[in-house]
Design an enzyme around this catalytic site. Structure first.
Site, PDB file in Angstrom:
ATOM      1  CB  SER A   8      39.294  45.097  38.325  1.00 23.30           C
ATOM      2  OG  SER A   8      39.848  43.856  37.919  1.00 23.30           O
ATOM      3  NE  ARG A   9      43.894  41.224  41.528  1.00 22.99           N
ATOM      4  CZ  ARG A   9      43.954  39.958  41.835  1.00 22.99           C
ATOM      5  NH1 ARG A   9      45.002  39.474  42.433  1.00 22.99           N
ATOM      6  NH2 ARG A   9      42.963  39.144  41.544  1.00 22.99           N
ATOM      7  CE1 TYR A  39      40.168  45.138  43.712  1.00 21.47           C
ATOM      8  CE2 TYR A  39      41.922  44.028  44.884  1.00 21.47           C
ATOM      9  CZ  TYR A  39      40.960  44.036  43.896  1.00 21.47           C
ATOM     10  OH  TYR A  39      40.804  42.933  43.103  1.00 21.47           O
ATOM     11  CE  LYS A  80      26.065  35.037  55.333  1.00 24.81           C
ATOM     12  NZ  LYS A  80      24.868  34.360  55.735  1.00 24.81           N
TER      13      LYS A  80
END
Length: 109
Positions: A8-9, A39, A80
């Site tokens: 995660s940032r 990431y 999605k």
């Protein structure tokens, strides 16, 4: 299936996710990646064995991180919509074929 890493940032968000959704014995084994390179650091990590990644990012970021994960030998589960266009999805599927990795789509709910 065992979660071995979370990226995660935000370090606080990564820790909260692990604390709220994992048992105490599993929390200790999870490697957290945070910050602007989180990431990339996770998908290119050679310090831990990561077979697959789940990519819940905004649609505009999915192609970049899906291809990065596939090129680094990871199977990918992506929610999605998987891509903003059919062309981008085809590129992602071709990369999965070339890497001999699974690219699976799913919906998180």
């Amino acid at each position: 299936c065992v979660v071995v890493a979370v990226a995660s940032r935000s370090a606080a968000k990564a820790k909260t996710l692990v604390d709220e959704h994992m048992s105490p014995e599993h929390r200790r084994a999870v490697q957290l990646f945070s910050g602007p390179t989180a990431y990339h650091d996770l998908v290119t990590s050679t310090n831990i064995k990561i077979d697959a990644v789940y990519i819940p990012l905004p649609t505009r970021l999915k192609k970049e991180w899906t291809i990065c994960a596939l090129r680094n030998g990871k199977h990918v589960l992506i929610e999605k919509p998987v891509a903003p266009s059919v062309g981008e999805y085809r590129e992602m599927m071709e990369e999965a074929r070339s890497a001999k990795r699974y690219l699976m789509d799913g919906t998180m709910f």
